[in-house]
Write an enzyme that holds these catalytic residues in place. Structure first.
Site, PDB file in Angstrom:
ATOM      1  N   HIS A   1       7.173  -3.303   8.619  1.00 26.39           N
ATOM      2  CA  HIS A   1       6.620  -2.728   7.350  1.00 26.39           C
ATOM      3  C   HIS A   1       7.317  -3.118   6.260  1.00 26.39           C
ATOM      4  CE1 HIS A   1       3.378  -0.652   5.269  1.00 26.39           C
ATOM      5  NE2 HIS A   1       4.331   0.449   4.801  1.00 26.39           N
TER       6      HIS A   1
ATOM      7  N   ASP B   1       4.704   3.207  -1.529  1.00 28.71           N
ATOM      8  CA  ASP B   1       3.846   2.443  -0.684  1.00 28.71           C
ATOM      9  C   ASP B   1       2.566   2.287  -0.894  1.00 28.71           C
ATOM     10  OD1 ASP B   1       3.364   0.900   1.533  1.00 28.71           O
ATOM     11  OD2 ASP B   1       3.786   2.588   2.885  1.00 28.71           O
TER      12      ASP B   1
ATOM     13  N   CYS C   1       0.864  -5.398   4.514  1.00 31.95           N
ATOM     14  CA  CYS C   1       1.754  -4.632   3.652  1.00 31.95           C
ATOM     15  C   CYS C   1       2.682  -5.739   2.779  1.00 31.95           C
ATOM     16  CB  CYS C   1       2.756  -3.957   4.402  1.00 31.95           C
ATOM     17  SG  CYS C   1       3.668  -4.931   5.814  1.00 31.95           S
TER      18      CYS C   1
END
Length: 685
Positions: A461, A477, A417
């Protein structure tokens, strides 16, 4: 002659209880003590037991000096000379071990017991789960038994069983008093706070992000926080983006936390709380210690308690670093309920990129900007690129060089991520769109029994936020495009094919879930720990006043102290009544029991023990009754006199001989009773 505590040797039962309790009081420190301390502890306990058995001598001055130097060197080397809570506790552990090594008399035993009580208490600075609480009760019971056994050392009533029973009774009596003090004694704030050395292990997130940082967190299953939602709300997983930090400064390699224009609006800020229920999420968080200021919040959070504020970037912060577990209320609002503003200086700050580096990305963005009508059009093209160009989500991305974003976007296309969020924000800034990286946690595991969410370090994250004029900050995202499973089902499902989820764990959560009964046990234990944290460990001044207001209709300290004193008096009155109802129980030692049994047999021979008569005089009268066959009674009387005047070091051995002589004499007396009853005298004819 009675020996003083300075001269009385430590009896075997007391030493057993003391070494057992001391060793178990050390176990809660397993997470922060270096290996050298465990080796020293094992050596100290083993040496002390060998000294008790007479196989090793007591340490002399030279040996003690060497032990002190070795322990001091172990503390310094184990913590690299840094002072912290862990090193301070380690130094205390070392002093306890030194005292165990030189422990010799009853007085030394008392000192070691009190040191171990304190050592058991320091263990709760590091381990506070409910199982550790129950474990602590066992340790306290063992140490109390050691204290009782030391106290009874000079009496005939000493013994392991009696000490354990006394210790259990003392704890049972103390528990009601403890509960009264816990509920009613004023909950005062600590006079000081001290930092923990192992910050990253407890914090998880840091105020900077480079490729691989969050990937390393995803290999840890340590608890980050637990959240409970009001009115049994259960948000969808794609709404569970827990904000911790905004990283808006990029140096070409690492995203960092910038303090520029970070204004904090502290509670109470004068803002009115929303009365609407649509678009509002109310929740409560129990956060683990982080040693940092930041707290966790969902979208557009608000400060609801004193000492908590919200920064201009929407990050929830605490006035002081969170050095211990913290419980607080949270509020998440939808975008429509919040006003948005971005001044010129903030806009320029969120457009800043290094002047050099990643030439292919710069050239690619120039083409996208030329072919895009609006900012949202360009954002959609960036998202489509991640969706269609074969990017893959992995915990094991290859190493990247200096132009890391070029290598990631056009060569490897493998990342975590942090790679996707960092590359997207960099590209958006190059295109003239204000953007920033947000780090925190996404998702979590629901416990349906208690309706709460558990978030662990592997849920860490990173995602992006961009500014669109007329709309405000919106979340983007790119990881959700590359790996939808990561957002909808969690990290375990996203890495199912790769098999890298907690791969170094002996028993991972995924393996536990495949065993139904073991998974149920895990969830039940999680529920117990959650309730323990929520109602016991988080019982602070605010909750105490709430309890008193609701139950006793009182909340001021004067009334609180009155109730405290009244409750203590009531508890002691109940205990006194219970004790008065009990019949006193005379506890005899093995020697006392053996003597009473011998006297019972003597009465069958017609010789009763007279009040005020000495034991030796009774044996003499009994011998006269038996006649010539009574030499063993004279020997028994002599042994009893030896036991009476035996020195402290010889008392245990003489007592053992006396017990043996009493039992043998009783057997011979029983034979005399049998002869008199069943053997008839001979008749002459």
């Amino acid at each position: 002659m009675t020996l003083s505590a300075r001269q009385q040797q430590i009896p075997r039962p007391a030493l057993f209880w003391l070494l057992s309790g001391g060793a178990l009081s050390l176990l809660p420190h397993y997470s922060h003590l270096p290996l050298i301390f465990w080796l020293m502890a094992g050596a100290a306990v083993l040496w002390r037991w060998q000294m008790h058995l007479g196989r090793l001598p007591y340490p002399g001055k030279i040996t003690k000096l060497i032990a002190v130097v070795a322990v001091a060197g172990g503390v310094y080397a184990g913590f690299s000379g840094q002072y912290s809570l862990e090193s301070a506790v380690a130094f205390f552990v070392a002093t306890c071990l030194l005292k165990v090594l030189e422990m010799r008399t009853q007085r030394d035993g008392y000192i070691v017991v009190f040191l171990c009580f304190f050592l058991a208490g320091t263990g709760f600075l590091f381990e506070q789960e409910v199982l550790w609480g129950l474990y602590g009760l066992v340790v306290i019971w063992l140490l109390t038994a050691a204290l009782v056994s030391l106290h009874l050392a000079s009496r005939e009533t000493g013994g392991a069983w009696i000490a354990s029973r006394y210790a259990f009774g003392l704890l049972a009596t103390a528990i009601p008093v403890m509960l009264v003090f816990y509920l009613l004694f004023p909950r005062l704030a600590p006079l000081w706070s001290i930092n923990l050395q192992s910050e990253q292990a407890r914090t998880g997130l840091t105020d900077q992000m480079a490729p691989g940082d969050i990937a390393s967190l995803s290999r840890s299953d340590e608890l980050a926080f637990r959240a409970t939602f009001d009115s049994e709300q259960k948000p969808a997983r794609d709404q569970l983006y827990w904000r911790a930090l905004v990283l808006d400064r990029y140096d070409g390699r690492t995203w960092r936390f910038s303090k520029q224009d970070r204004k904090v609006s502290w509670f109470p800020s004068g803002e009115t709380l929303p009365t609407a229920t649509t678009g509002v999420l109310r929740y409560e968080i129990i956060q683990e210690a982080t040693s940092n200021h930041w707290l966790y919040t969902l979208r557009y959070g608000m400060a609801l308690e004193p000492g908590i504020g919200v920064t201009s970037t929407g990050v929830l912060v605490n006035r002081t670093p969170v050095y211990q577990r913290k419980r607080y209320q949270g509020l998440g609002l939808s975008r429509e309920l919040v006003s948005h503003r971005l001044d010129f200086q903030q806009r320029q700050h969120n457009l800043d990129v290094p002047g050099r580096g990643n030439p292919r990305t710069r050239q690619w963005l120039a083409g996208l900007v030329a072919n895009s009508d609006t900012s949202m059009d360009l954002v959609n093209k960036l998202i489509d690129y991640f969706r269609t160009q074969g990017f893959r989500y992995t915990l094991k991305p290859p190493a990247l060089g200096n132009n890391d974003i070029d290598a990631f976007l056009f060569d490897t296309r493998l990342g975590f991520c942090a790679h996707y969020a960092g590359a997207f924000v960099y590209a958006a800034r190059l295109a003239g769109i204000p953007a920033r990286v947000v780090v925190g946690y996404q998702g979590g595991e629901w416990n349906d029994a208690e309706n709460y969410l558990t978030v662990r370090q592997y849920d860490a994250h990173a995602w992006a936020e961009i500014w669109l004029d007329g709309t405000g900050w919106i979340r983007i995202d790119p990881t959700a495009v590359v790996s939808p499973e990561r957002i909808q089902f969690g990290l375990e499902q996203a890495l199912k094919e790769e098999g890298s989820f907690l791969e170094n764990k002996l028993l991972s959560p995924g393996q536990i879930r495949q065993i139904p009964w073991l998974n149920r046990l895990r969830m039940e234990l999680e529920s117990v720990n959650y309730l323990w944290h929520r109602w016991v460990l988080s019982y602070d001044n605010k909750r105490q006043k709430s309890l008193l207001s609701n139950v006793l209709q009182r909340a001021d300290y004067q009334q609180l102290l009155i109730w405290l004193v009244a409750a203590i008096v009531l508890v002691f009155l109940v205990i006194a009544v219970m004790i008065s109802w009990q019949r006193p129980v005379k506890i005899a030692s093995p020697v006392g029991l053996a003597w009473q049994r011998l006297v019972d047999v003597g009465e069958q021979l017609g010789v009763a023990f007279q009040m005020g008569e000495s034991q030796t005089h009774y044996l003499t009268r009994l011998g006269l009754t038996l006649g010539d066959d009574s030499d063993y009674l004279s020997a028994l009387a002599q042994t009893m006199e030896q036991q009476l005047y035996a020195a402290g070091g010889q008392q245990a051995e003489v007592e053992k001989q006396l017990l043996k002589a009493l039992r043998q004499s009783r057997k011979r007396l029983l034979r005399q009773v049998w002869r008199r009853r069943y053997q008839r005298p001979s008749v002459r004819t």
